[in-house]
Design a protein around this motif. Sequence first.
Motif, PDB file in Angstrom:
ATOM      1  N   MET A 112       0.837  -1.209   0.000  1.00  0.00           N
ATOM      2  CA  MET A 112       0.000   0.000   0.000  1.00  0.00           C
ATOM      3  C   MET A 112       0.865   1.249   0.000  1.00  0.00           C
ATOM      4  N   VAL A 113       1.921   1.216   0.777  1.00  0.00           N
ATOM      5  CA  VAL A 113       2.846   2.344   0.797  1.00  0.00           C
ATOM      6  C   VAL A 113       3.428   2.565  -0.589  1.00  0.00           C
ATOM      7  N   LYS A 144       1.726   4.823   8.222  1.00  0.00           N
ATOM      8  CA  LYS A 144       3.162   4.669   8.137  1.00  0.00           C
ATOM      9  C   LYS A 144       3.748   5.960   7.575  1.00  0.00           C
ATOM     10  N   GLY A 179      -4.139   8.134  -1.371  1.00  0.00           N
ATOM     11  CA  GLY A 179      -2.985   8.348  -2.248  1.00  0.00           C
ATOM     12  C   GLY A 179      -3.169   9.548  -3.147  1.00  0.00           C
ATOM     13  N   ILE A 231       1.283   7.575   4.793  1.00  0.00           N
ATOM     14  CA  ILE A 231       0.279   6.720   4.191  1.00  0.00           C
ATOM     15  C   ILE A 231      -0.636   6.225   5.290  1.00  0.00           C
ATOM     16  N   MET A 244      -5.470  -2.021  -2.170  1.00  0.00           N
ATOM     17  CA  MET A 244      -4.416  -2.096  -3.195  1.00  0.00           C
ATOM     18  C   MET A 244      -5.002  -1.840  -4.572  1.00  0.00           C
ATOM     19  N   ILE A 250       7.191   7.375   5.544  1.00  0.00           N
ATOM     20  CA  ILE A 250       8.445   6.948   4.926  1.00  0.00           C
ATOM     21  C   ILE A 250       9.412   8.115   4.861  1.00  0.00           C
ATOM     22  N   LEU A 285       2.324   1.594  -3.498  1.00  0.00           N
ATOM     23  CA  LEU A 285       1.348   1.970  -4.521  1.00  0.00           C
ATOM     24  C   LEU A 285       0.855   3.396  -4.365  1.00  0.00           C
ATOM     25  N   SER A 286       0.741   3.848  -3.118  1.00  0.00           N
ATOM     26  CA  SER A 286       0.094   5.141  -2.953  1.00  0.00           C
ATOM     27  C   SER A 286       1.066   6.307  -2.992  1.00  0.00           C
ATOM     28  N   ARG A 287       2.305   6.082  -2.604  1.00  0.00           N
ATOM     29  CA  ARG A 287       3.171   7.244  -2.432  1.00  0.00           C
ATOM     30  C   ARG A 287       4.526   7.157  -3.104  1.00  0.00           C
ATOM     31  N   LYS A 288       4.770   6.096  -3.842  1.00  0.00           N
ATOM     32  CA  LYS A 288       6.072   6.014  -4.479  1.00  0.00           C
ATOM     33  C   LYS A 288       5.978   6.319  -5.966  1.00  0.00           C
ATOM     34  N   ARG A 333       6.613  11.508   3.776  1.00  0.00           N
ATOM     35  CA  ARG A 333       5.350  11.094   3.181  1.00  0.00           C
ATOM     36  C   ARG A 333       4.599  10.181   4.145  1.00  0.00           C
ATOM     37  N   LEU A 340      -5.692   1.886  -4.787  1.00  0.00           N
ATOM     38  CA  LEU A 340      -4.497   2.726  -4.869  1.00  0.00           C
ATOM     39  C   LEU A 340      -3.777   2.584  -6.201  1.00  0.00           C
ATOM     40  N   SER A 341      -3.798   1.376  -6.756  1.00  0.00           N
ATOM     41  CA  SER A 341      -2.956   1.175  -7.923  1.00  0.00           C
ATOM     42  C   SER A 341      -3.655   1.469  -9.233  1.00  0.00           C
TER      43      SER A 341
END
Lengths: 243, 243
Positions: A142-143, B66, B189, B74, B142, B68, A145-148, B72, B145-146
């Motif tokens: 999820m991380v 989380k 996201g 999430i 997922m 990162i 997919l959503s923020r990278k 950022r 988000l994707s």
Amino acid sequence: MYAATAAQNSGRFLANTDAPDPPLTLKALFRRQALNRIEAGSTLFLEGDQAKHLYEVVEGVLRIFKIIGDGRRIITGFLYPGDLVGVSLRDRYLYSAEAVTLTRFRTFGRREFQDAVNSSPLLRPQLFDRLCDEMAAAQNQMVLLSRKGAEEKVCSFLLARLRHQQQMNPLTMVIDLPMTRLDIADYLGLTTETVSRTITKLTGSGILVPEGRHGLRILKAKTLENIAGDDDQDGDNRAARRN
Amino acid sequence: MYAATAAQNSGRFLANTDAPDPPLTLKALFRRQALNRIEAGSTLFLEGDQAKHLYEVVEGVLRIFKIIGDGRRIITGFLYPGDLVGVSLRDRYLYSAEAVTLTRFRTFGRREFQDAVNSSPLLRPQLFDRLCDEMAAAQNQMVLLSRKGAEEKVCSFLLARLRHQQQMNPLTMVIDLPMTRLDIADYLGLTTETVSRTITKLTGSGILVPEGRHGLRILKAKTLENIAGDDDQDGDNRAARRN
DNA sequence: ATAATTTGTAACAATTCGTAACAGTCGAGC
DNA sequence: GCTCGACTGTTACGAATTGTTACAAATTAT
């Protein structure tokens, strides 16, 4: 604890295996099941099917995915030897499963599996730990997919593959990618073109070089790590940490 | 099934509750624990902390998230009354938890929880089902988000909120959103601006109207469903399905 | 009331997508 | 062993969506 009747795990050649010496591990549970195989591209089960079985991948790679309305596909995971498929669901599969490559697997009835685990204080925590690992992986995805961004996604993926293959062959710097670019794209929430472009760019940066059809040799693992940014902590990556 | 000793759930005012009548449900496990509270914005625990406890939300909303490297954030989920926090993890929290609003909750030691569940054939499948639901939710997230666009994301989110509130109040068409736009953005996201834009657009389409500071009244639920595209099947949404 | 936070709007920029053309690889069959 | 054809992967470029930046309005807190 159940005096060894015959042997722990060996010597089971007399067909009549009716004395079910209680398995100590989840893997042992499967060991007596027949080995099946499906060809690359074949379907193991479909999303929404009644979940009568679960599976242990013995050899090969599976993709599990969901399809939404207009045909968009999301690969929620790749499964490698040792992985279990079809555990964390109630009574219908939440996703479809297909073979990426020729895959060998063992099958187990869900009912029997549940009973076996439920009646074994040894097996229960093993199952729980697997579920937790699966959950942790889902959250990391999820991380991703959503923020990278595209580069981070690809590097994260490659790094995970590298680590995985180093578990078996600690020295190797070559990643084998049996899945297609489309598979990778659908796993990372990108398009095939973007995956290609990104790998080309990484090659240009000297971080990796293609090696054979499905191989990538990692030249700068540290740089790969830095770009992937998979650290769960606050600061920047590894080095470089002063403002 | 254990003849009722005093009463099913009421009448526990004599402090000495040392006769642990075995709970029949997970919720009952928590019922005897003291009620705590934290203010909006306060932290319940941090990612990476030793996971000594788990929690049941009784009132209010939590966000779990989380962070990162470069800051950022999430949000992997919002937790509402009845939800458990901190179950599906091995020994450290995988995410941080903060209160979105003033939140009341009950605490339980993880060790004791594990023991209680482990020793109860009634509780075990309940926990398993919860983990499966959590996993299913993660996989749907997922997908969102994707492969979903901003409008689909927002509509999916609003629809889920509507359904959730209709479980308690089946007639209501008003969604209460106690979290900020930033929270929603970090959950979907997106950015706050995109969330704003999208809600403005949905308002313009007559699908909903703002109602108060944190409220949205849904006028065209069907349209919302269609845009959300949350159907797990092949064809188009609901109606319109012939080629 | 004033300050701080949150939300909304708009112009602009950046990333990723989508389309398309091309190249490379693999397997089948000659 | 070689050629053909299908599939997969690469590259280029214009288009679209979303992010960025900036600022104003609204709400809540001090």
